[in-house]
Design an enzyme around this catalytic site. Sequence first.
Site, PDB file in Angstrom:
ATOM      1  N   ILE A  21      -1.919  11.694   3.498  1.00 34.50           N
ATOM      2  CA  ILE A  21      -0.489  11.518   3.186  1.00 34.50           C
ATOM      3  C   ILE A  21      -0.271  11.667   1.682  1.00 34.50           C
ATOM      4  CG2 ILE A  21       1.504   9.976   3.357  1.00 34.50           C
ATOM      5  CD1 ILE A  21       0.427  10.895   6.108  1.00 34.50           C
ATOM      6  N   LYS A  77     -11.382   3.263  13.546  1.00 35.47           N
ATOM      7  CA  LYS A  77     -10.119   3.827  14.038  1.00 35.47           C
ATOM      8  C   LYS A  77     -10.225   4.219  15.523  1.00 35.47           C
ATOM      9  CE  LYS A  77      -7.505   3.124  10.639  1.00 35.47           C
ATOM     10  NZ  LYS A  77      -6.376   2.204  10.776  1.00 35.47           N
ATOM     11  N   TYR A 133     -15.029   4.000   8.623  1.00 35.72           N
ATOM     12  CA  TYR A 133     -13.570   4.045   8.795  1.00 35.72           C
ATOM     13  C   TYR A 133     -13.207   4.732  10.120  1.00 35.72           C
ATOM     14  CZ  TYR A 133      -8.736   5.568   7.716  1.00 35.72           C
ATOM     15  OH  TYR A 133      -7.387   5.823   7.739  1.00 35.72           O
ATOM     16  N   GLY A 176       0.802  -1.227   0.000  1.00 36.68           N
ATOM     17  CA  GLY A 176       0.000   0.000   0.000  1.00 36.68           C
ATOM     18  C   GLY A 176       0.834   1.276   0.000  1.00 36.68           C
ATOM     19  N   GLN A 177       0.129   2.400   0.039  1.00 36.52           N
ATOM     20  CA  GLN A 177       0.791   3.705  -0.090  1.00 36.52           C
ATOM     21  C   GLN A 177       1.870   3.916   0.974  1.00 36.52           C
ATOM     22  OE1 GLN A 177      -1.418   7.154   1.091  1.00 36.52           O
ATOM     23  NE2 GLN A 177      -0.206   8.571  -0.142  1.00 36.52           N
TER      24      GLN A 177
HETATM   25  C1  AKB Z   1      -8.404   8.777   4.108  1.00 34.29           C
HETATM   26  O1  AKB Z   1      -8.602   9.794   3.430  1.00 34.29           O
HETATM   27  O2  AKB Z   1      -9.270   7.918   4.322  1.00 34.29           O
HETATM   28  C2  AKB Z   1      -7.047   8.605   4.744  1.00 34.29           C
HETATM   29  C3  AKB Z   1      -7.002   9.148   6.118  1.00 34.29           C
HETATM   30  C4  AKB Z   1      -7.005  10.602   6.352  1.00 34.29           C
HETATM   31  O3  AKB Z   1      -6.946   8.398   7.055  1.00 34.29           O
HETATM   32  N1  AKB Z   1      -6.050   9.202   3.921  1.00 34.29           N
END
Ligand code: AKB
Length: 325
Positions: free
Chosen positions: A178, A152, A148, A16-17
């Site tokens: 990033i 987290k 997401y 990944g990135q």
């Molecule tokens: C996203 O945009 O989902 C990620 C992040 C900010 O965690 N790059």
Amino acid sequence: MPTDDMKRILVTGAVGQIGSELTMELRKKYGNDNVIATGHKTKPSSRLLDSGPFEFIDITKKETVERIVKKYDVDTIYNMAAILSAVGEEKPMLCWNVNINGLYNILEIAREYEMTRVFIPSSIAVFGPNTPKENTPQDTVLKPTTMYGLTKVAGELLGDYYFRRFNLDVRGIRYPGIISSETPPGGGTTDYAVEMFYEAIRKKKYVCFVKKDTVLPMMYMPDCIKATIDLMEADISKLQHHCDFNIASMSFSAEELADEIKKHIPDFRCEYKPDFRQAIADSWPRSIDDSAARKEWGWEPRYDLSSMTKDMLGKLRKRHEMGEI
Ligand code: AKB
């Protein structure tokens, strides 16, 4: 150097990135054979394959990770495998499965095999619409509205739980968007910032999927890698936080980024056509207070918008000339 105890390192999400560049830096630092890169399905680059061990695993299937941990006698894990915010909204169950069940497997294996240290990335996505948007504090409201984001938040809490309950040394950073020139990101909301650079080089035009006045915290990859390794090497007795460090380097609007690129490519044109990712971006902070990271482990960024843009465009231009992008 407080690194003698991290001898055999496993990186998940190494294709990944962030994982791809982190693996190369760790190999430079700890020796090629001591850093085991792992991916799920995506074919690894020859750079990754030729420089050290590579294995396929699936972090949602514990036995696939355990086999590699035993094979290489792993004592440290960087768990970079994750489903990001935009894909997470399209596939919420997959996001839960990878980011929560996968993470749980990693922490359990680390506990069972009495590992030295585990890195679990978090994100600015832990914040939500009720969090202060400017200079967002380290300890504040964590009520995200994306799948997401909520994985987290749970991930940070789980990591801190393993630290307290099982004495497992788990550490993590809340990454901003990033920006990088090696491996493109996949499935995030902040991806527009990277795409803008690539398209500026390739086509001199870009259609941006957030509004021009959308401001988000961002960071250049060299700073991201430095932060990750510095936190993992930090003296534990100085850490008051563990899995939830705010870090910051720069914040800019989509239009400010386009204007900075135009300084180098004057005929670059950017249009703005917001899609569903606008709502995600609007729920996140505009700038971050990273004083805890600065105080507890000496975090300090090296790049700002101008130096990052110059470096990114230089690197991408070279790759374009070589026909790589
Ligand atoms: C996203 O945009 O989902 C990620 C992040 C900010 O965690 N790059």
